[in-house]
Structure formats: structure tokens, C-alpha cells
Design a protein around this motif. Sequence first.
Motif, mmCIF file in Angstrom:
data_model
loop_
_atom_site.group_PDB
_atom_site.id
_atom_site.type_symbol
_atom_site.label_atom_id
_atom_site.label_comp_id
_atom_site.label_asym_id
_atom_site.label_seq_id
_atom_site.Cartn_x
_atom_site.Cartn_y
_atom_site.Cartn_z
ATOM 1 N N GLN A 69 0.821 -1.215 0.000
ATOM 2 C CA GLN A 69 0.000 0.000 0.000
ATOM 3 C C GLN A 69 0.855 1.265 0.000
ATOM 4 O O GLN A 69 0.451 2.280 -0.558
ATOM 5 C CB GLN A 69 -0.944 -0.004 1.201
ATOM 6 C CG GLN A 69 -2.031 -1.043 1.076
ATOM 7 C CD GLN A 69 -2.944 -1.085 2.282
ATOM 8 O OE1 GLN A 69 -2.583 -0.666 3.377
ATOM 9 N NE2 GLN A 69 -4.131 -1.607 2.079
ATOM 10 N N MET A 70 2.023 1.208 0.603
ATOM 11 C CA MET A 70 2.924 2.366 0.605
ATOM 12 C C MET A 70 3.309 2.752 -0.828
ATOM 13 O O MET A 70 3.542 3.921 -1.111
ATOM 14 C CB MET A 70 4.187 2.070 1.431
ATOM 15 C CG MET A 70 3.931 1.985 2.919
ATOM 16 S SD MET A 70 5.343 1.321 3.847
ATOM 17 C CE MET A 70 6.312 2.802 4.066
ATOM 18 N N GLU A 71 3.358 1.776 -1.709
ATOM 19 C CA GLU A 71 3.701 2.051 -3.105
ATOM 20 C C GLU A 71 2.643 2.916 -3.782
ATOM 21 O O GLU A 71 2.938 3.618 -4.736
ATOM 22 C CB GLU A 71 3.902 0.737 -3.859
ATOM 23 C CG GLU A 71 5.140 -0.009 -3.397
ATOM 24 C CD GLU A 71 5.293 -1.386 -4.024
ATOM 25 O OE1 GLU A 71 4.362 -1.854 -4.726
ATOM 26 O OE2 GLU A 71 6.351 -1.996 -3.804
ATOM 27 N N TRP A 72 1.390 2.879 -3.290
ATOM 28 C CA TRP A 72 0.316 3.693 -3.875
ATOM 29 C C TRP A 72 0.440 5.153 -3.463
ATOM 30 O O TRP A 72 -0.100 6.028 -4.139
ATOM 31 C CB TRP A 72 -1.047 3.206 -3.426
ATOM 32 C CG TRP A 72 -1.375 1.778 -3.728
ATOM 33 C CD1 TRP A 72 -0.749 0.943 -4.622
ATOM 34 C CD2 TRP A 72 -2.407 1.015 -3.134
ATOM 35 N NE1 TRP A 72 -1.334 -0.291 -4.604
ATOM 36 C CE2 TRP A 72 -2.360 -0.283 -3.707
ATOM 37 C CE3 TRP A 72 -3.374 1.281 -2.175
ATOM 38 C CZ2 TRP A 72 -3.243 -1.292 -3.343
ATOM 39 C CZ3 TRP A 72 -4.260 0.263 -1.824
ATOM 40 C CH2 TRP A 72 -4.185 -0.988 -2.398
ATOM 41 N N THR A 73 1.117 5.405 -2.348
ATOM 42 C CA THR A 73 1.223 6.777 -1.809
ATOM 43 C C THR A 73 2.677 7.082 -1.473
ATOM 44 O O THR A 73 3.039 7.269 -0.309
ATOM 45 C CB THR A 73 0.346 6.927 -0.539
ATOM 46 O OG1 THR A 73 0.761 5.927 0.413
ATOM 47 C CG2 THR A 73 -1.130 6.773 -0.847
ATOM 48 N N PRO A 74 3.527 7.149 -2.486
ATOM 49 C CA PRO A 74 4.962 7.299 -2.220
ATOM 50 C C PRO A 74 5.343 8.619 -1.549
ATOM 51 O O PRO A 74 6.425 8.729 -0.974
ATOM 52 C CB PRO A 74 5.596 7.186 -3.611
ATOM 53 C CG PRO A 74 4.498 7.555 -4.552
ATOM 54 C CD PRO A 74 3.222 7.107 -3.903
ATOM 55 N N ASP A 75 4.460 9.615 -1.574
ATOM 56 C CA ASP A 75 4.771 10.897 -0.950
ATOM 57 C C ASP A 75 4.375 10.934 0.525
ATOM 58 O O ASP A 75 4.650 11.918 1.212
ATOM 59 C CB ASP A 75 4.062 12.038 -1.695
ATOM 60 C CG ASP A 75 2.551 11.848 -1.719
ATOM 61 O OD1 ASP A 75 2.092 10.685 -1.727
ATOM 62 O OD2 ASP A 75 1.831 12.859 -1.728
ATOM 63 N N GLN A 76 3.760 9.873 1.035
ATOM 64 C CA GLN A 76 3.307 9.857 2.419
ATOM 65 C C GLN A 76 4.190 8.987 3.293
ATOM 66 O O GLN A 76 4.738 7.983 2.847
ATOM 67 C CB GLN A 76 1.870 9.329 2.515
ATOM 68 C CG GLN A 76 0.852 10.274 1.954
ATOM 69 C CD GLN A 76 -0.556 9.704 2.088
ATOM 70 O OE1 GLN A 76 -0.764 8.606 2.556
ATOM 71 N NE2 GLN A 76 -1.527 10.482 1.663
ATOM 72 N N HIS A 77 4.297 9.405 4.526
ATOM 73 C CA HIS A 77 4.959 8.598 5.548
ATOM 74 C C HIS A 77 3.884 7.726 6.188
ATOM 75 O O HIS A 77 2.705 8.055 6.160
ATOM 76 C CB HIS A 77 5.592 9.497 6.608
ATOM 77 C CG HIS A 77 6.660 10.375 6.056
ATOM 78 N ND1 HIS A 77 7.999 10.109 6.208
ATOM 79 C CD2 HIS A 77 6.595 11.523 5.338
ATOM 80 C CE1 HIS A 77 8.713 11.060 5.617
ATOM 81 N NE2 HIS A 77 7.872 11.919 5.083
#
Length: 164
Positions: free
Chosen positions: A106-114
Motif C-alpha cells: 500500500q505504501m507504493e500507492w502513496t509514495p509521498d506519504q509517511h
Amino acid sequence: MLAIRADLVDEIVAHARRDYPLEACGQLVGPESGDAAHRYVPMTNADELASDFAFAPAEDIALERDLDARGERRMLVVHSHTRVPRRPLTDSGLPEAYPSVKDVAQMEWTPDQHWLIVGLAAADGEPEVRSYRLADGEVVEDDLQVVESYMFSHTGPDDVPDRA
């Protein structure tokens, strides 16, 4: 370094304790042009599982509309881990507050988020709070600093906190 106000961390941990043994989830949000989160938005775990989380779709859409209206953006995905997520702690040596395989996907979907994770072995247990991001496809732990207030370092001797 990633700085987060202590009152926000307290809200997040309180939410994790309330939802225990389910994984709690939410978002830290802040101004569209800023780099510091200024409010925590607790959300419903639609999965209702102790080992997984998913934002309730209607809440997620409502949050997006609210953020647009306020000129804000999502900055950190927040959730708790109430057990070692899909890996034996003794084999990996990784902390409880570490992204699971699903988290990383899921982190790959939102690379700009921590991604801030609260490891909680019991509702009244000592929380482990850590933050991560992806860098070139690899999980990297943030240097997380919990602060009492954010200061505007560029303003000089008249610096004031962003909240009372």
C-alpha cells in the motif's frame, strides 16, 4: 527528520488503545503547502481485524472532500499493529511497529506519504511509535522526533508556536 507534535501522538495512541485489539487507523493531515501535520483524523477500520486495516470508503471520500475545502493534504497514514504482522518477531528481529508486507504494497500507492505505526501488545501496554516511507522501493525508517510545538525557524527571535 520527521517532527510530529506530542499532542497528535497522544491522540493517535489513545485511538489505538480504544480500538484494541483491532488495528486503529487514521490520517495525519496538514496544509497543502506545509510540511508539518497539524491534526489527526481518526478513521474507521473497515476490515475490523486485529491483523489488518482498511479505511472505510465513505469516510475516506468525505475526508478527501474536507481536505480539498480546507486546503489541506494527507501527510501520514496512521495505523496500529496489535500483533506481529504476518512475520515471527524472533525470526526477523524487526519491531512490532514495522510495515507488514501488505503495508509495503500500500505504501507504493502513496509514495509521498509517511506511514506512522503504533505497536501495541496490550491496550494498556507501552506503545512503540515509529514512522516509515519508501525510498527507491525500500522501507526506510524516519528519524521521528516528537515535539511540543512546531516553530517557524526562519522568523527569528519572535518565533511563536503554531498552537497555544
